[in-house]
Design a protein around this motif. Structure first.
Motif, PDB file in Angstrom:
ATOM      1  N   TYR A   1      27.633   5.860  17.469  1.00 53.68           N
ATOM      2  CA  TYR A   1      26.762   7.014  17.668  1.00 53.68           C
ATOM      3  C   TYR A   1      25.639   6.657  18.639  1.00 53.68           C
ATOM      4  O   TYR A   1      25.188   5.506  18.687  1.00 53.68           O
ATOM      5  CB  TYR A   1      26.095   7.417  16.345  1.00 53.68           C
ATOM      6  CG  TYR A   1      27.020   7.504  15.164  1.00 53.68           C
ATOM      7  CD1 TYR A   1      27.400   6.357  14.469  1.00 53.68           C
ATOM      8  CD2 TYR A   1      27.518   8.726  14.726  1.00 53.68           C
ATOM      9  CE1 TYR A   1      28.245   6.416  13.378  1.00 53.68           C
ATOM     10  CE2 TYR A   1      28.369   8.803  13.633  1.00 53.68           C
ATOM     11  CZ  TYR A   1      28.726   7.640  12.969  1.00 53.68           C
ATOM     12  OH  TYR A   1      29.575   7.705  11.885  1.00 53.68           O
TER      13      TYR A   1
ATOM     14  N   TYR B   1      21.678   8.132  19.416  1.00 52.86           N
ATOM     15  CA  TYR B   1      20.597   9.010  19.029  1.00 52.86           C
ATOM     16  C   TYR B   1      19.445   8.868  20.022  1.00 52.86           C
ATOM     17  O   TYR B   1      19.230   7.810  20.608  1.00 52.86           O
ATOM     18  CB  TYR B   1      20.056   8.641  17.640  1.00 52.86           C
ATOM     19  CG  TYR B   1      20.995   8.922  16.504  1.00 52.86           C
ATOM     20  CD1 TYR B   1      21.889   7.953  16.068  1.00 52.86           C
ATOM     21  CD2 TYR B   1      20.965  10.148  15.843  1.00 52.86           C
ATOM     22  CE1 TYR B   1      22.746   8.199  14.995  1.00 52.86           C
ATOM     23  CE2 TYR B   1      21.818  10.396  14.772  1.00 52.86           C
ATOM     24  CZ  TYR B   1      22.695   9.422  14.361  1.00 52.86           C
ATOM     25  OH  TYR B   1      23.545   9.668  13.301  1.00 52.86           O
TER      26      TYR B   1
ATOM     27  N   THR C   1      36.042   9.604   4.965  1.00 48.83           N
ATOM     28  CA  THR C   1      35.895  11.056   4.959  1.00 48.83           C
ATOM     29  C   THR C   1      34.837  11.531   3.982  1.00 48.83           C
ATOM     30  O   THR C   1      34.529  12.700   3.915  1.00 48.83           O
ATOM     31  CB  THR C   1      37.228  11.731   4.591  1.00 48.83           C
ATOM     32  OG1 THR C   1      37.639  11.239   3.307  1.00 48.83           O
ATOM     33  CG2 THR C   1      38.284  11.421   5.614  1.00 48.83           C
ATOM     34  N   SER C   2      34.252  10.583   3.252  1.00 44.44           N
ATOM     35  CA  SER C   2      33.369  11.005   2.165  1.00 44.44           C
ATOM     36  C   SER C   2      31.983  11.402   2.636  1.00 44.44           C
ATOM     37  O   SER C   2      31.273  12.095   1.921  1.00 44.44           O
ATOM     38  CB  SER C   2      33.232   9.873   1.150  1.00 44.44           C
ATOM     39  OG  SER C   2      32.554   8.786   1.755  1.00 44.44           O
ATOM     40  N   GLY C   3      31.566  10.916   3.788  1.00 40.94           N
ATOM     41  CA  GLY C   3      30.186  11.141   4.209  1.00 40.94           C
ATOM     42  C   GLY C   3      29.220  10.168   3.570  1.00 40.94           C
ATOM     43  O   GLY C   3      28.018  10.260   3.777  1.00 40.94           O
TER      44      GLY C   3
ATOM     45  N   SER D   1      25.172  13.151   0.913  1.00 39.64           N
ATOM     46  CA  SER D   1      24.654  11.831   0.584  1.00 39.64           C
ATOM     47  C   SER D   1      23.262  11.743   1.192  1.00 39.64           C
ATOM     48  O   SER D   1      23.010  12.298   2.265  1.00 39.64           O
ATOM     49  CB  SER D   1      25.550  10.735   1.147  1.00 39.64           C
ATOM     50  OG  SER D   1      26.811  10.757   0.517  1.00 39.64           O
TER      51      SER D   1
ATOM     52  N   ASN E   1      23.705  13.166   4.979  1.00 44.59           N
ATOM     53  CA  ASN E   1      25.019  13.437   5.542  1.00 44.59           C
ATOM     54  C   ASN E   1      25.674  14.451   4.630  1.00 44.59           C
ATOM     55  O   ASN E   1      25.818  14.186   3.434  1.00 44.59           O
ATOM     56  CB  ASN E   1      25.835  12.142   5.621  1.00 44.59           C
ATOM     57  CG  ASN E   1      27.199  12.360   6.237  1.00 44.59           C
ATOM     58  OD1 ASN E   1      27.918  13.271   5.845  1.00 44.59           O
ATOM     59  ND2 ASN E   1      27.545  11.544   7.203  1.00 44.59           N
TER      60      ASN E   1
ATOM     61  N   GLY F   1      28.592  15.364   4.246  1.00 41.64           N
ATOM     62  CA  GLY F   1      29.881  15.019   3.688  1.00 41.64           C
ATOM     63  C   GLY F   1      30.994  15.893   4.207  1.00 41.64           C
ATOM     64  O   GLY F   1      30.874  16.532   5.237  1.00 41.64           O
TER      65      GLY F   1
ATOM     66  N   GLY G   1      33.777  15.148   5.627  1.00 42.15           N
ATOM     67  CA  GLY G   1      34.260  14.770   6.948  1.00 42.15           C
ATOM     68  C   GLY G   1      33.204  14.789   8.027  1.00 42.15           C
ATOM     69  O   GLY G   1      33.506  14.502   9.189  1.00 42.15           O
ATOM     70  N   SER G   2      31.963  15.107   7.668  1.00 41.48           N
ATOM     71  CA  SER G   2      30.903  15.088   8.678  1.00 41.48           C
ATOM     72  C   SER G   2      30.427  13.659   8.893  1.00 41.48           C
ATOM     73  O   SER G   2      30.212  12.913   7.946  1.00 41.48           O
ATOM     74  CB  SER G   2      29.723  15.943   8.221  1.00 41.48           C
ATOM     75  OG  SER G   2      28.607  15.725   9.054  1.00 41.48           O
ATOM     76  N   TYR G   3      30.248  13.276  10.145  1.00 39.17           N
ATOM     77  CA  TYR G   3      29.738  11.934  10.452  1.00 39.17           C
ATOM     78  C   TYR G   3      28.316  11.993  10.960  1.00 39.17           C
ATOM     79  O   TYR G   3      27.770  10.998  11.383  1.00 39.17           O
ATOM     80  CB  TYR G   3      30.651  11.271  11.483  1.00 39.17           C
ATOM     81  CG  TYR G   3      32.049  11.141  10.957  1.00 39.17           C
ATOM     82  CD1 TYR G   3      33.044  12.036  11.334  1.00 39.17           C
ATOM     83  CD2 TYR G   3      32.357  10.156  10.038  1.00 39.17           C
ATOM     84  CE1 TYR G   3      34.312  11.936  10.810  1.00 39.17           C
ATOM     85  CE2 TYR G   3      33.625  10.051   9.518  1.00 39.17           C
ATOM     86  CZ  TYR G   3      34.603  10.939   9.904  1.00 39.17           C
ATOM     87  OH  TYR G   3      35.860  10.845   9.389  1.00 39.17           O
ATOM     88  N   GLN G   4      27.716  13.156  10.926  1.00 40.64           N
ATOM     89  CA  GLN G   4      26.397  13.307  11.506  1.00 40.64           C
ATOM     90  C   GLN G   4      25.328  13.139  10.442  1.00 40.64           C
ATOM     91  O   GLN G   4      25.390  13.750   9.374  1.00 40.64           O
ATOM     92  CB  GLN G   4      26.267  14.683  12.153  1.00 40.64           C
ATOM     93  CG  GLN G   4      24.937  14.920  12.822  1.00 40.64           C
ATOM     94  CD  GLN G   4      24.972  16.102  13.766  1.00 40.64           C
ATOM     95  OE1 GLN G   4      26.039  16.569  14.160  1.00 40.64           O
ATOM     96  NE2 GLN G   4      23.818  16.594  14.138  1.00 40.64           N
ATOM     97  N   LEU G   5      24.341  12.310  10.752  1.00 38.14           N
ATOM     98  CA  LEU G   5      23.148  12.197   9.928  1.00 38.14           C
ATOM     99  C   LEU G   5      22.108  13.193  10.432  1.00 38.14           C
ATOM    100  O   LEU G   5      21.868  13.266  11.638  1.00 38.14           O
ATOM    101  CB  LEU G   5      22.564  10.795   9.999  1.00 38.14           C
ATOM    102  CG  LEU G   5      23.190   9.708   9.131  1.00 38.14           C
ATOM    103  CD1 LEU G   5      22.532   8.368   9.419  1.00 38.14           C
ATOM    104  CD2 LEU G   5      23.092  10.053   7.662  1.00 38.14           C
TER     105      LEU G   5
ATOM    106  N   PHE H   1      18.140  13.913  10.228  1.00 38.73           N
ATOM    107  CA  PHE H   1      16.929  13.164   9.904  1.00 38.73           C
ATOM    108  C   PHE H   1      15.730  14.078   9.730  1.00 38.73           C
ATOM    109  O   PHE H   1      15.598  15.099  10.406  1.00 38.73           O
ATOM    110  CB  PHE H   1      16.600  12.170  11.020  1.00 38.73           C
ATOM    111  CG  PHE H   1      17.480  10.965  11.061  1.00 38.73           C
ATOM    112  CD1 PHE H   1      18.685  10.991  11.748  1.00 38.73           C
ATOM    113  CD2 PHE H   1      17.114   9.797  10.412  1.00 38.73           C
ATOM    114  CE1 PHE H   1      19.510   9.877  11.787  1.00 38.73           C
ATOM    115  CE2 PHE H   1      17.921   8.677  10.451  1.00 38.73           C
ATOM    116  CZ  PHE H   1      19.118   8.715  11.143  1.00 38.73           C
TER     117      PHE H   1
END
Lengths: 115, 113
Positions: A33, A35, A98-100, B32, B93, B95, B97-101, B103
């Motif tokens: 990633y 940022y 896939t859990s996040g 999460s 996050n 969850g 399937g999301s990979y984006q945090l 903030f």
């Protein structure tokens, strides 16, 4: 030691110039990633990649480009189209679940300044 | 969309004081939750996390409990030290399937001797 390295620590850009920020990880993570952090602001996602040769735009991708030719490397190019590039840039990586619930691990950052 | 709201800083405390940094969130999924810390001139380090309701994350004397009913994840420490001076970020996050945090804007903590 496993970790994420970013270089350079400081980078200066002239008007109209493209610059490339390096990010390398030896954590064997699939996902990486980029940022951007501005003073007093949280981090905003520029691009992310889940697998080699594939990447997706984040919230603020305009004026930036990336490549993912190797699992370990995810360089970011700040193009001349990015009119306000002065910021602190942070690279991160994580496992690909896939859990996040994955933790993203961050590099030390590159501070980009415009001359 | 997802969002995180943190208490405004800066926060200045004397050494050994009790610390609370509030964090509330809105999320589309079952998120999460994370607290990251950033020391001056450095990247972010994970401080603690919680992945389901009522979980308590803890590390280095810091704690935060995932409260789904109040959509909160407040950071606490019973006795701060000068070395805790840093910027603290709450993140989620969502969850599924999301990979984006996502903030919060960060809270700067200064601890004085």
């Amino acid at each position: 030691d496993g970790g994420i390295t970013q270089s350079p620590k400081y980078l200066f850009r002239k008007e109209g110039q493209n610059v490339t920020l390096s990010c390398e990880q030896n954590l064997n993570h699939d996902a990486m990633y980029w940022y951007r952090q501005d003073p007093g602001q949280g981090l905003r996602l520029i691009y992310y990649s889940q697998i080699v040769n594939d990447f997706q735009k984040g919230d603020i991708a305009e004026g930036y480009s990336v490549s993912r030719e190797k699992k370990e490397s995810f360089p970011l190019t700040v193009t001349s189209a990015q009119k306000n590039p002065t910021a602190f840039y942070l690279c991160a990586s994580s496992t690909l679940l896939t859990s996040g619930r994955e933790t993203q691990y961050f590099g030390p950052g590159t501070r980009l300044l415009v001359l | 969309g997802d969002s995180v709201t943190q208490m405004e800083g800066p926060v200045t405390l004397s050494e050994e004081a009790f610390l609370t940094i509030n964090c509330t969130y809105t999320a589309t999924g079952y998120p999460s939750l994370f607290w990251y810390v950033q020391y001056p001139g450095e990247g972010l380090q994970l401080l603690l996390k919680a992945t389901k309701a009522d979980d308590k994350g803890s590390n280095k004397g810091f704690e935060a409990t995932y409260r789904k009913e109040t959509t909160s994840f407040h950071l606490e420490k019973g006795s701060v030290q000068v070395s805790d001076s840093a910027v603290y970020f709450c993140a989620l996050n969502s969850g599924a399937g999301s990979y984006q945090l996502t903030f919060g804007k960060g809270t700067k903590l200064s601890v004085i001797p």
